[in-house]
Write a protein that holds these residues in place. Structure first.
Motif, PDB file in Angstrom:
ATOM      1  N   PHE A  55     -18.303  39.258  21.708  1.00  0.00           N
ATOM      2  CA  PHE A  55     -17.478  39.970  22.753  1.00  0.00           C
ATOM      3  C   PHE A  55     -17.505  39.075  23.944  1.00  0.00           C
ATOM      4  N   GLY A  56     -18.253  37.985  24.121  1.00  0.00           N
ATOM      5  CA  GLY A  56     -17.995  37.261  25.238  1.00  0.00           C
ATOM      6  C   GLY A  56     -16.674  36.266  24.862  1.00  0.00           C
ATOM      7  N   LYS A  57     -16.587  35.741  23.470  1.00  0.00           N
ATOM      8  CA  LYS A  57     -15.532  35.062  23.272  1.00  0.00           C
ATOM      9  C   LYS A  57     -14.191  35.908  23.447  1.00  0.00           C
ATOM     10  N   LEU A  58     -14.181  37.331  23.378  1.00  0.00           N
ATOM     11  CA  LEU A  58     -13.084  37.997  23.335  1.00  0.00           C
ATOM     12  C   LEU A  58     -13.006  38.715  24.898  1.00  0.00           C
ATOM     13  N   HIS A  59     -13.832  38.167  25.580  1.00  0.00           N
ATOM     14  CA  HIS A  59     -13.700  38.370  27.163  1.00  0.00           C
ATOM     15  C   HIS A  59     -13.664  40.016  27.306  1.00  0.00           C
ATOM     16  N   PHE A  60     -14.595  40.715  26.453  1.00  0.00           N
ATOM     17  CA  PHE A  60     -14.681  42.176  26.874  1.00  0.00           C
ATOM     18  C   PHE A  60     -15.592  42.236  27.857  1.00  0.00           C
ATOM     19  N   SER A  61     -15.060  43.232  28.727  1.00  0.00           N
ATOM     20  CA  SER A  61     -15.955  43.861  29.811  1.00  0.00           C
ATOM     21  C   SER A  61     -16.457  45.278  29.352  1.00  0.00           C
ATOM     22  N   TYR A  62     -17.598  45.567  29.556  1.00  0.00           N
ATOM     23  CA  TYR A  62     -18.030  46.793  29.042  1.00  0.00           C
ATOM     24  C   TYR A  62     -19.559  47.126  29.727  1.00  0.00           C
ATOM     25  N   SER A  63     -19.969  48.411  29.682  1.00  0.00           N
ATOM     26  CA  SER A  63     -21.401  48.776  30.071  1.00  0.00           C
ATOM     27  C   SER A  63     -22.134  48.680  28.798  1.00  0.00           C
ATOM     28  N   SER A  64     -23.262  47.590  28.934  1.00  0.00           N
ATOM     29  CA  SER A  64     -23.873  47.341  27.692  1.00  0.00           C
ATOM     30  C   SER A  64     -25.200  48.015  27.927  1.00  0.00           C
ATOM     31  N   ARG A  65     -25.745  48.424  26.467  1.00  0.00           N
ATOM     32  CA  ARG A  65     -26.967  48.894  26.344  1.00  0.00           C
ATOM     33  C   ARG A  65     -27.835  48.056  25.204  1.00  0.00           C
ATOM     34  N   PHE A  66     -27.111  46.992  24.917  1.00  0.00           N
ATOM     35  CA  PHE A  66     -27.611  45.945  23.951  1.00  0.00           C
ATOM     36  C   PHE A  66     -28.764  45.126  24.555  1.00  0.00           C
ATOM     37  N   TYR A  67     -29.665  44.869  23.522  1.00  0.00           N
ATOM     38  CA  TYR A  67     -30.616  43.755  24.119  1.00  0.00           C
ATOM     39  C   TYR A  67     -29.956  42.347  23.717  1.00  0.00           C
ATOM     40  N   GLY A  68     -29.141  42.607  22.538  1.00  0.00           N
ATOM     41  CA  GLY A  68     -28.495  41.096  22.303  1.00  0.00           C
ATOM     42  C   GLY A  68     -27.631  40.577  23.427  1.00  0.00           C
ATOM     43  N   GLN A  69     -27.592  39.489  23.489  1.00  0.00           N
ATOM     44  CA  GLN A  69     -27.034  38.762  24.635  1.00  0.00           C
ATOM     45  C   GLN A  69     -25.667  37.777  24.223  1.00  0.00           C
ATOM     46  N   ASP A  70     -24.956  37.484  25.094  1.00  0.00           N
ATOM     47  CA  ASP A  70     -23.948  36.356  24.950  1.00  0.00           C
ATOM     48  C   ASP A  70     -24.888  35.080  25.102  1.00  0.00           C
ATOM     49  N   VAL A  71     -24.748  34.160  24.102  1.00  0.00           N
ATOM     50  CA  VAL A  71     -25.523  33.123  24.194  1.00  0.00           C
ATOM     51  C   VAL A  71     -25.037  32.009  24.995  1.00  0.00           C
ATOM     52  N   PHE A  72     -23.625  32.347  25.321  1.00  0.00           N
ATOM     53  CA  PHE A  72     -22.816  31.068  26.413  1.00  0.00           C
ATOM     54  C   PHE A  72     -22.925  31.608  27.758  1.00  0.00           C
ATOM     55  N   ASN A  73     -23.625  32.668  27.995  1.00  0.00           N
ATOM     56  CA  ASN A  73     -23.797  33.041  29.324  1.00  0.00           C
ATOM     57  C   ASN A  73     -24.981  32.373  29.958  1.00  0.00           C
ATOM     58  N   SER A  74     -24.741  31.971  31.369  1.00  0.00           N
ATOM     59  CA  SER A  74     -25.790  31.031  32.014  1.00  0.00           C
ATOM     60  C   SER A  74     -27.184  31.569  32.177  1.00  0.00           C
ATOM     61  N   SER A  75     -27.223  32.886  31.894  1.00  0.00           N
ATOM     62  CA  SER A  75     -28.536  33.651  32.180  1.00  0.00           C
ATOM     63  C   SER A  75     -29.248  33.843  30.731  1.00  0.00           C
TER      64      SER A  75
END
Length: 687
Positions: free
Chosen positions: A591-611
């Motif tokens: 979703f990060g690669k597709l530049h999705f903006s959304y309200s997430s309930r996932f514990y899964g993370q975009d691994v390329f995010n700085s956090s």
């Protein structure tokens, strides 16, 4: 005359007496640390008696069937020759031809052959030597009765040991013991003097059987006629139905604030049955916990969110416009990382996946959340930590959940789930259908679309070609699509079409299953490249779990490492990502690669995010693992916490100390996720 009433009274009375003794023993066990009122004692023993009676009626069904079908009429001409002929034909089929039972693998064919052989031998002996019929029938009756007594006694000992360990009747942990038979038997052999115990148990059961069956041989001298059997049958069926109703009523009275009262009045076999169908394990009851507020504060630091008891939404905001590309997710059956060349395999089993790995984003340090297909499907669909017990896919109330399919559907995508077998297996149709996916399973295939199939479904080539045809139809409507495909060929019995790979299709080997699935993936990409929609599509390949999860540790990390690839020429640049990644992070990264903006309930993370903080969540049915900073925390029932130090080659050494901060992170992940599940906060509001 065989009196069905007498055997029933004997079995039922013995079961009730043994149940009463067990209840008294458990009541005074050191584990039962509680005070009881007079009303509590009344509930424990009165409702307990009804529960045990109800179960005694249900378990008698096997002996009732056996006694009902004892008759001399089948030895009269011409029926005797017809039955004998059918036995001969059936034995010929089982021993001379490849049967449908062989597709199940394991010991199923042997069990079937042995059972039919015994029945045929018994019928032949009784047919040829009529004088021994009464004695033979008594011996068989004696053996079956002994099995009842032995199993009842064995169950009592099992319940006692289980209570001493967990302080409850059977639950999903007991179901887990059946699933992990090898590990459990090994543990029992090491923990108890099993040979002396079983010897004493067998001896006691034989003596009890002799006591109960004194004088029973005369029952077989005068067999009842059809009318008597019919009357007995009607009476038993009525008792059977009434027992089910009684057990349902008693279940409603397990409502005490004192857990011990509820457990003591219950019946262990009923709880086992409920656990098997419910498949859940209460985290708060069995695992280490933190104050809920503290757990959420830890989660906030790990995941950079503001989740709380009333909120589990985090806004993911991308600064670039969303890309509306098609997405095809392929979860590959039992594809361990060590089958691939990059992980050291030299047998060229996965030449196509190896090529895709070199041309796409290749995760070299990803861990599966579990060791079952449903756990892998859960991780890429719900992107949450694995919960104790069975995957949410196999539980009730799992519809309208916040899922990857939901995010695609909100964006106007066509959302589809593809499975080569019948989707009722593992509750797939119910789960995916209830979460907005269109289901394409074996029922959707026309006869001419199937070139090869086994017990698990159509071969992977046929599944991929079916998907290609449906994706062609999707593309005609000018709307993007999300297709989730589950492969089946890399699964026992490992059968596949002949002439496709350089391993014989009759070898039934794991290597053949791996290589054929890889071959099918190569053909799939080859066909997809011919389509106009290929350039607008992102392909995601990930294993559902490894081929094996057995190891000397509870969670052997090397048996949870899986390959994952995001492939889209011209869009996804070739790259190897070597940080620790959990299976639940795969789709949020996409979703990060597709530049999705959304309200997430996932514990899964975009691994390329700085956090992003590298960690992996790994579980068996009852062991919950948390891997981070070369340390593995393992949470177990009875609030047990263990730590293993992990080397670069995933070797594990048990630590004598516990990293309290890391242990709290592990607890916070599983405890908060369980809280959200229990409070329906993973489901979509305003469905």
């Amino acid at each position: 005359m065989i009196k069905l009433v007498a055997p029933f009274i004997k079995i039922s009375s013995f079961y009730i007496i043994v149940g009463l003794i067990l209840r008294i023993v458990l009541l005074f066990s050191p584990v039962t640390d509680s005070n009881f009122s007079v009303l509590d004692y009344f509930k424990i023993f009165s409702i307990g008696l009804i529960n045990d009676y109800g179960v005694s009626v249900l378990i008698f069904i096997f002996l009732w069937i056996h006694l009902t079908f004892i008759t001399d009429s089948k030895f009269k001409s011409p029926l005797q020759y017809i039955i004998l002929g059918l036995f001969i034909i059936l034995l010929g089929y089982l021993f001379l031809f490849k049967t449908i039972f062989e597709d199940y693998g394991s010991i199923v064919p042997t069990i079937i052959k042995t059972f039919v052989l015994i029945k045929a031998f018994s019928f032949t002996i009784l047919l040829l030597i009529p004088k021994i019929r009464q004695t033979w029938r008594y011996c068989v009756y004696f053996f079956i009765f002994f099995l009842y007594i032995f199993i009842i006694n064995f169950n009592v000992i099992s319940e006692f040991l289980f209570w001493n360990e967990f302080g409850v009747r059977y639950n999903f942990i007991a179901v887990d013991y059946l699933i992990y038979t090898n590990e459990v038997i090994g543990n029992i052999l090491e923990s108890y003097p099993i040979i002396p115990m079983f010897s004493v148990l067998i001896l006691i059961s034989v003596l009890i059987t002799i006591f109960y069956l004194k004088g029973s041989k005369k029952y077989f001298a005068d067999l009842p006629n059809f009318k008597i059997k019919l009357i007995n049958g009607i009476v038993y069926v009525l008792l059977f139905i009434s027992a089910i109703f009684l057990l349902k009523i008693c279940e409603k009275y397990e409502n005490s604030d004192n857990t011990f009262v509820n457990e003591l009045q219950a019946n262990g076999l009923i709880h086992f049955s409920s656990a098997y169908s419910d498949s859940s394990l209460n985290y708060d009851k069995f695992y280490a916990k933190l104050p809920l507020q503290k757990a959420f504060s830890i989660i906030a630091k790990v995941y950079n969110n503001q989740w709380s008891e009333n909120n589990n939404s985090k806004i993911i905001k991308d600064t670039l416009p969303e890309l509306r590309k098609n997405v095809i997710l392929v979860t590959i059956e039992s594809m361990s990382a060590n089958f691939l060349k990059d992980f050291g395999n030299t047998h060229n089993l996965t030449t196509n996946l190896d090529k895709l790995a070199s041309e796409g984003l290749f995760f070299t340090n990803m861990y599966a959340t579990g060791n079952r297909t449903v756990r892998g499907l859960e991780s890429v669909t719900l992107c949450i930590p694995p919960s104790p017990g069975e995957s949410l896919i196999k539980r009730s109330n799992n519809d309208h959940m916040y899922s990857t399919g939901y995010l695609f559907k909100r964006r106007g995508y066509k959302v589809q789930y593809f499975y080569g077998g019948y989707g009722y297996f593992d509750n797939m149709n119910t789960f995916f259908g209830g979460n907005g996916y269109n289901i394409i399973d074996r029922n959707s295939f026309k006869k001419e679309e199937i070139s090869f199939a086994n017990i698990w479904g159509v071969c992977d080539e046929d599944m991929f070609m079916k998907a290609i045809r449906i994706f062609d139809e999707n593309s005609k409507h000018k709307t993007p699509f999300f297709g989730h495909i589950m492969t089946v060929s890399n699964h026992r019995p490992f059968t596949f079409p002949s002439g496709k790979i350089d391993i014989s299709n009759t070898s039934k080997s794991r290597e053949g299953g791996v290589k054929y699935t890889d071959y099918a993936i190569g053909k799939f990409i080859e066909e997809a490249k011919k389509r106009s929609w290929f350039s607008k599509t992102v392909f995601v390949f990930v294993a559902d779990h490894c081929a094996s999860s057995a190891g000397k540790e509870d969670i052997p990390l090397d048996k949870y490492k899986i390959p994952a690839i995001i492939y889209s020429p011209g869009f996804i640049k070739p790259e190897k990502f070597s940080k620790i990644v959990s299976q639940i992070d795969l789709m949020p990264t996409l979703f990060g690669k597709l530049h999705f903006s959304y309200s997430s309930r996932f514990y899964g993370q975009d691994v390329f995010n700085s956090s992003y903080q590298p960690r992996a969540l790994i579980a068996t049915y009852q062991k919950l693992g948390y891997l981070k900073d070369n340390k593995l925390i393992v949470l177990s029932p009875n609030q047990k916490i263990e730590q293993y130090n992990v080397t670069k080659d995933t070797q594990m050494n048990k630590s004598t100390s516990i990293d309290s901060s890391l242990a709290e992170e592990a607890i916070a992940n599983y405890q908060t996720c369980f809280y959200f599940i229990e409070n329906n906060m993973l489901r979509i509001k305003n469905k």
